[in-house]
Scaffold this motif. Structure first.
Motif, PDB file in Angstrom:
ATOM      1  N   UNK A 194       0.365  -0.936  -0.080  1.00 43.92           N
ATOM      2  CA  UNK A 194      -0.089  -0.158   0.011  1.00 43.92           C
ATOM      3  C   UNK A 194       0.865   0.989  -0.044  1.00 43.92           C
ATOM      4  N   UNK A 195       2.354   1.704   0.641  1.00 48.21           N
ATOM      5  CA  UNK A 195       3.199   2.504   0.759  1.00 48.21           C
ATOM      6  C   UNK A 195       3.901   2.417  -0.416  1.00 48.21           C
ATOM      7  N   UNK A 196       3.503   1.773  -0.833  1.00 54.76           N
ATOM      8  CA  UNK A 196       4.328   1.516  -2.817  1.00 54.76           C
ATOM      9  C   UNK A 196       3.167   2.245  -3.374  1.00 54.76           C
ATOM     10  N   UNK A 197       2.230   1.560  -3.845  1.00 50.96           N
ATOM     11  CA  UNK A 197       1.296   2.137  -4.242  1.00 50.96           C
ATOM     12  C   UNK A 197       0.538   3.348  -4.411  1.00 50.96           C
ATOM     13  N   UNK A 198       0.947   4.050  -3.118  1.00 49.42           N
ATOM     14  CA  UNK A 198       0.448   5.797  -3.404  1.00 49.42           C
ATOM     15  C   UNK A 198       1.523   6.359  -3.485  1.00 49.42           C
ATOM     16  N   UNK A 199       3.076   5.776  -2.961  1.00 56.03           N
ATOM     17  CA  UNK A 199       4.243   6.892  -3.478  1.00 56.03           C
ATOM     18  C   UNK A 199       3.560   6.201  -5.269  1.00 56.03           C
ATOM     19  N   UNK A 200       3.698   5.597  -5.759  1.00 55.63           N
ATOM     20  CA  UNK A 200       3.201   5.626  -7.524  1.00 55.63           C
ATOM     21  C   UNK A 200       2.008   6.384  -8.065  1.00 55.63           C
ATOM     22  N   UNK A 201       1.449   6.510  -7.225  1.00 59.50           N
ATOM     23  CA  UNK A 201      -0.039   7.131  -7.353  1.00 59.50           C
ATOM     24  C   UNK A 201       0.206   9.104  -7.142  1.00 59.50           C
ATOM     25  N   UNK A 202       1.530   9.208  -6.539  1.00 68.14           N
ATOM     26  CA  UNK A 202       1.713  10.554  -6.388  1.00 68.14           C
ATOM     27  C   UNK A 202       2.957  10.877  -7.911  1.00 68.14           C
ATOM     28  N   UNK A 203       3.359   9.761  -7.640  1.00 65.46           N
ATOM     29  CA  UNK A 203       4.424  10.273  -8.689  1.00 65.46           C
ATOM     30  C   UNK A 203       3.459   9.552 -10.365  1.00 65.46           C
ATOM     31  N   UNK A 204       2.398   9.953 -10.128  1.00 61.42           N
ATOM     32  CA  UNK A 204       1.096   9.294 -11.244  1.00 61.42           C
ATOM     33  C   UNK A 204       1.759   8.477 -12.263  1.00 61.42           C
ATOM     34  N   UNK A 205       1.868   7.299 -11.251  1.00 59.67           N
ATOM     35  CA  UNK A 205       1.741   5.962 -12.200  1.00 59.67           C
ATOM     36  C   UNK A 205       0.699   5.557 -11.695  1.00 59.67           C
ATOM     37  N   UNK A 206       0.229   5.359 -12.554  1.00 61.98           N
ATOM     38  CA  UNK A 206      -1.381   4.940 -11.288  1.00 61.98           C
ATOM     39  C   UNK A 206      -1.580   3.645 -11.802  1.00 61.98           C
ATOM     40  N   UNK A 207      -1.443   2.979 -13.374  1.00 56.01           N
ATOM     41  CA  UNK A 207      -1.270   2.065 -13.517  1.00 56.01           C
ATOM     42  C   UNK A 207      -0.209   0.535 -12.759  1.00 56.01           C
ATOM     43  N   UNK A 208       0.823   1.134 -12.579  1.00 60.09           N
ATOM     44  CA  UNK A 208       1.548   0.620 -11.704  1.00 60.09           C
ATOM     45  C   UNK A 208       1.121   0.370 -10.208  1.00 60.09           C
ATOM     46  N   UNK A 209       0.651   0.946  -9.808  1.00 62.29           N
ATOM     47  CA  UNK A 209       0.050   1.116  -8.622  1.00 62.29           C
ATOM     48  C   UNK A 209      -1.264   0.709  -8.066  1.00 62.29           C
ATOM     49  N   UNK A 210      -2.268   0.368  -8.727  1.00 63.06           N
ATOM     50  CA  UNK A 210      -3.651  -0.652  -8.486  1.00 63.06           C
ATOM     51  C   UNK A 210      -3.367  -1.690  -8.734  1.00 63.06           C
ATOM     52  N   UNK A 211      -2.353  -3.123  -9.061  1.00 63.15           N
ATOM     53  CA  UNK A 211      -2.550  -3.779  -8.949  1.00 63.15           C
ATOM     54  C   UNK A 211      -1.620  -4.077  -7.434  1.00 63.15           C
ATOM     55  N   UNK A 212      -0.992  -3.150  -6.801  1.00 64.36           N
ATOM     56  CA  UNK A 212       0.045  -3.785  -5.980  1.00 64.36           C
ATOM     57  C   UNK A 212      -2.014  -2.839  -4.490  1.00 64.36           C
ATOM     58  N   UNK A 213      -1.986  -2.533  -4.854  1.00 66.89           N
ATOM     59  CA  UNK A 213      -3.231  -1.913  -3.500  1.00 66.89           C
ATOM     60  C   UNK A 213      -4.738  -2.774  -4.157  1.00 66.89           C
ATOM     61  N   UNK A 214      -4.130  -3.361  -5.334  1.00 63.19           N
ATOM     62  CA  UNK A 214      -5.630  -4.387  -4.960  1.00 63.19           C
ATOM     63  C   UNK A 214      -4.958  -5.187  -4.195  1.00 63.19           C
ATOM     64  N   UNK A 215      -4.146  -6.113  -4.734  1.00 65.32           N
ATOM     65  CA  UNK A 215      -3.252  -7.215  -3.498  1.00 65.32           C
ATOM     66  C   UNK A 215      -3.121  -6.990  -2.582  1.00 65.32           C
ATOM     67  N   UNK A 216      -3.053  -5.592  -1.616  1.00 63.86           N
ATOM     68  CA  UNK A 216      -2.421  -5.163  -0.142  1.00 63.86           C
ATOM     69  C   UNK A 216      -3.874  -5.270   0.373  1.00 63.86           C
ATOM     70  N   UNK A 217      -4.968  -4.503  -0.770  1.00 57.67           N
ATOM     71  CA  UNK A 217      -6.665  -5.106   0.035  1.00 57.67           C
ATOM     72  C   UNK A 217      -7.036  -6.594   0.099  1.00 57.67           C
ATOM     73  N   UNK A 218      -7.004  -7.127  -0.374  1.00 56.39           N
ATOM     74  CA  UNK A 218      -6.920  -8.640  -0.225  1.00 56.39           C
ATOM     75  C   UNK A 218      -6.079  -9.236   1.205  1.00 56.39           C
ATOM     76  N   UNK A 219      -4.792  -8.672   0.384  1.00 56.01           N
ATOM     77  CA  UNK A 219      -4.794  -9.229   2.376  1.00 56.01           C
ATOM     78  C   UNK A 219      -4.750  -8.768   3.441  1.00 56.01           C
ATOM     79  N   UNK A 220      -4.950  -7.505   3.455  1.00 60.31           N
ATOM     80  CA  UNK A 220      -5.803  -7.225   4.611  1.00 60.31           C
ATOM     81  C   UNK A 220      -7.290  -7.445   5.211  1.00 60.31           C
ATOM     82  N   UNK A 221      -7.608  -7.426   3.940  1.00 69.17           N
ATOM     83  CA  UNK A 221      -9.664  -8.370   4.205  1.00 69.17           C
ATOM     84  C   UNK A 221      -9.031  -9.634   4.519  1.00 69.17           C
ATOM     85  N   UNK A 222      -8.279 -10.431   4.292  1.00 68.52           N
ATOM     86  CA  UNK A 222      -8.460 -11.196   4.652  1.00 68.52           C
ATOM     87  C   UNK A 222      -7.512 -12.219   5.732  1.00 68.52           C
TER      88      UNK A 222
END
Length: 857
Positions: free
Chosen positions: A796-824
């Motif tokens: 999630x931290x890395x995804x937010x940094x990528x988002x801050x540098x406007x690399x949204x397509x790189x950030x999304x799969x990382x954040x999706x994976x983080x979401x699956x982990x924390x919910x589980x």
């Protein structure tokens, strides 16, 4: 009584010894056996004479090797063509050889074709690779090619080698088994004897098809005088695993392949002799010697019958003692001409016996058996499949225990749930229940291993008694190196383990230094054990379970011990043994907490707390340890209001016990401050953090890892109140301490890197932050695995940094994976899950996927 005529077709230069052995074994009253040389006359009449005999005979045994032998003469071929004008029509592959001027075929090949034309039983035999040939054998490539072409022509009429042989004795055995004996039986010259103690289980025989195939292959490919043994390698040959049942089922399924199928019990040398003698009885082989009083004479008569009638299967059952095994191995050289199948708990055999390990039933097969075995008489419920799976697991796939359960349920018309309740509440009584007529087993589970137990020496018994209290999971052999594993006299624990393995009471893994004990062996052994024995085992496991379980560096040692620590602690808790039960449960819980297995950790923590409160009183320092651990778990699972009073109580105990400057007090201050920080009471948290830091710097020095923890906590608080310049040097100092203490790949280093990277991001130094984040993520994935909450934090931290540098397509799969982990790990309602959920939905919106973002909201 009818006469039987058999023709042996072979090239004598290649297979004379095979043919002679076969002729000797087949010749008996009212059975005549002929070979080609018996019909050689002027040369031109040979095929005609051969045809006359083959037309009248009952079977042709046809050996196809590398040599062709003499070619049939043209005049004889003309006679065959005139005599049988439909020869080419019935046997199309012969057509090209019946035309005028066509190449001739050897006499031996004609012998097979004439047998097929006349509708005789033709048994085609081919040598195995490397099989012995006679002295006059000569390899001629053209002849070998001709024989291979002959086999291909036979295949065109769907006739293939039914026997592959390596020596004369093997050929004799297989020829009888592969059809000749059927001819003798049909003529009333022999009878097929099947003497087995149990009928076939039919459809109730579950989960052993692969083993039956393996057994068939092993017996078919072995030497004629050899033996195959279903013996255990540890649990694979455990008493009650189903060795006898497998052997009996094999005997019934292949009864038509043998001249006789016989079973003799051999649990002692005396029993072996007695049961061999009993084969003479009218109900088995019906030999005249059954009236003789001398047992030795009867044994000799039975062995003589086996010599005269090769092609039998002899099951030598329950060879479970060293004396019995020696007697059986001494007997094997006297048993040529058949298959010897030994069932045994012993795992060590000489080279003449091939050991075939037998496994417990797989869960699915055990469930299927339980449901089928009880189908007619159990009281059925909607959840029967679920209950059967639970019961199959508790019985460990042991065939005897499954049959005992099925018979018990059927006899009493129980539900599966009823039996489970009886099993859990009155296990000793259920294990001892036995009905020989219903079960068709010689013993109950409770007594089936007594033979093995009785043969163990004292060190092996002592070790088994200790292992009985552990879990049914793999036991690391490293545990045996803990000093408490040996008796005070210094007994050889490795030798004791080898003794247990030799009687199939443990299974040693082939790919890892570990072994297992079947759960029912453990249950039966525990039933005769004392509380003092349990206390010894508890101390043994406690001695082994050392190191900080929150430190990943200890996990390779502690992970394999964890199920055993929990099992022994549970037994001790039931028996009222408090020390060191509380510590062991607490340490196990801390290990589970570090792995984010909160649901497993919490009940252990609460049990440990209750035990030590009851044993030491509410104000003991050990109680404070448990309180702190439980509070941290509650905080991790967002139950902050429950966590806070436990932390304050633990802190008060430690201050009273040790004084205000003790490191345990610093730990309590730090934990409470972290909770206050999490509830946004930063002004309350800061002085506690600074006090904890001062205590640890004074107690351990400025470069200790505990100081690093305090520095990190304080730095994060300073960052939260926007004192970034004050926070950064603390973070850098913490990182330097941990890298020096643990090396560059430790999770504490990952934590430091992550904290520092977030501060760098907050101060807009994104290019400096990114490599730190990636490094932290890599460390956590390596340390915890891909599904740990700390990995989710890094993603999630890395995804937010990528988002801050406007690399949204790189950030999304990382954040999706983080979401699956924390919910589980934490559930969807946890604040961390909600935070990642919101940031992911926001990111989806920015990527233009408003529909999915709305669904997430």
């Amino acid at each position: 009584m009818a006469r039987v005529q058999i023709f042996l077709s072979a090239v004598s230069a290649e297979f004379r010894s095979y043919r002679n052995t076969l002729r000797r074994d087949l010749t008996r009253p009212n059975v005549s056996v002929a070979v080609q040389e018996d019909f050689v006359a002027t040369g031109t009449e040979t095929l005609d004479l051969l045809d006359d005999y083959i037309r009248q005979c009952d079977a042709v045994v046809h050996l196809v090797g590398d040599m062709t032998g003499a070619l049939a003469q043209a005049p004889s071929l003309s006679v065959m063509s005139r005599r049988y004008p439909d020869l080419g029509e019935k046997l199309p592959p012969l057509g090209p050889f019946l035309r005028p001027g066509a190449p001739s075929l050897p006499y031996t090949q004609w012998e097979a074709w004439l047998g097929l034309y006349h509708g005789k039983r033709v048994i085609i035999c081919a040598p195995e690779h490397g099989a012995h040939r006679d002295e006059r054998y000569e390899f001629v490539p053209e002849q070998r090619d001709a024989q291979q072409a002959h086999l291909r022509r036979l295949a065109e009429v769907e006739r293939y080698p039914g026997i592959h042989f390596a020596n004369p004795d093997r050929l004799a055995v297989e020829a009888l088994r592969s059809g000749v004996f059927d001819v003798l039986v049909a003529a009333g010259l022999a009878r097929r004897v099947v003497h087995l103690p149990y009928p076939s289980l039919g459809g109730l025989f579950k989960g052993r098809e692969a083993m039956l195939d393996q057994l068939r292959t092993s017996l078919a490919s072995g030497p004629a005088t050899g033996a195959s043994a279903i013996v255990g390698k540890a649990l694979h040959g455990l008493g009650g695993i189903g060795k006898t049942r497998l052997a009996v089922e094999y005997g019934w399924r292949h009864a038509d392949d043998y001249t006789a199928v016989l079973l003799v019990g051999a649990d002692s040398p005396e029993a072996l002799q007695r049961n061999l003698a009993a084969l003479c009885s009218p109900t088995v082989l019906d030999l005249p010697e059954h009236q003789v009083a001398e047992e030795a004479a009867q044994v000799s008569a039975a062995l003589a019958w086996l010599h005269r009638n090769p092609g039998w299967l002899l099951i030598v059952d329950n060879v479970d003692t060293e004396g019995a095994a020696q007697a059986v191995e001494a007997l094997l050289p006297r048993l040529p001409g058949g298959h010897v199948l030994i069932t045994s708990r012993l795992s060590n055999w000489s080279g003449v016996v091939e050991a075939l390990p037998l496994e417990v039933l797989q869960e699915a097969d055990a469930v299927e058996f339980l449901l089928a075995r009880t189908d007619a008489r159990r009281r059925k419920r909607a959840d029967d499949a679920v209950q059967a799976r639970i019961l199959a697991g508790e019985l460990g796939g042991l065939a005897l225990a499954l049959e005992q359960a099925g018979a018990y349920i059927a006899q009493r018309r129980l539900t599966l749930a009823d039996y489970l309740a009886a099993w859990r509440g009155q296990r000793d009584k259920v294990l001892a229940w036995y009905d020989p007529r219903l079960m068709q087993y010689p013993k109950s589970v409770a007594v089936t291993w007594q033979t093995s137990f009785d043969q163990l020496d004292e060190p092996a018994r002592r070790l088994l008694l200790r292992l009985a209290w552990l879990a049914a999971d793999p036991i690391p052999e490293s545990l045996l190196k803990v000093p408490a594993a040996a008796a005070e006299t210094g007994e050889d624990v490795c030798a004791a383990l080898a003794a247990l393995e030799s009687y199939s009471l443990v299974t040693r893994a082939s790919t890892a230094p570990s072994f297992t004990v079947h759960r029912l062996v453990q249950a039966v052994t525990r039933s005769s054990a004392s509380v003092s024995a349990l206390a010894e085992v508890l101390g043994w496991i406690d001695d082994a379970f050392v190191g900080d379980p929150s430190d990943v560096r200890t996990w390779p040692v502690l992970d394999p011990l964890l199920p055993h620590a929990q099992a022994v602690a549970s037994h001790a808790e039931e028996c009222g043994i408090a020390t060191p039960t509380g510590r062991l449960l607490g340490q196990s819980a801390v290990l589970l907490l570090g792995k984010a297995l909160y649901g497993e950790a919490e009940p252990l923590m609460r049990r440990a707390l209750a035990i030590d409160e009851n044993s030491f009183g509410a104000e003991h320092p050990d109680v404070a340890i448990h309180l702190n651990n439980l509070a941290q778990l509650l905080q991790a699972t967002n139950r902050l209001a429950e966590a806070e009073p436990l932390m304050r109580r633990a802190l008060a105990i430690d201050e009273k016990s040790f004084g205000a400057e003790h490191p345990d007090v610093a730990r309590g201050l730090s934990n409470l401050a972290a909770l206050l920080y999490a509830t946004n009471r930063l002004a309350e948290a800061e002085p506690l953090m600074r006090r904890a830091l001062a205590i640890d710097e004074k107690s351990f020095g400025a470069e200790h890892p505990k100081v690093s923890i305090r520095l990190n906590n304080l730095a994060q608080l300073l960052q939260a109140i926007n004192r970034l310049a004050d926070a950064e040097p603390l973070m850098c100092r913490a990182l330097a301490i941990d890298e020096k203490s643990f090396g560059t790949e430790h999770p504490d280093v990952a934590r430091d890197l992550s904290n520092l990277a977030q501060l760098l991001q907050a101060t807009n130094r994104l290019s400096e932050a990114e490599p730190l984040m990636r490094r932290a993520l890599a460390i956590d994935e390596k340390s915890f695995g891909a599904e740990h909450p700390d990995v989710a934090r890094g993603l999630n931290n890395l995804a937010q940094l990528l988002q801050a540098t406007n690399r949204l397509a790189e950030a999304e799969p990382l954040m999706r994976r983080a979401l699956a982990i924390v919910v589980a790990s934490l559930g969807v309602d946890h604040p961390n899950s909600q935070t990642v959920l919101r940031t992911h939905a926001d990111l989806l919106n920015k990527l233009g996927d408003g529909k999915e973002a709305f669904q997430e909201y």
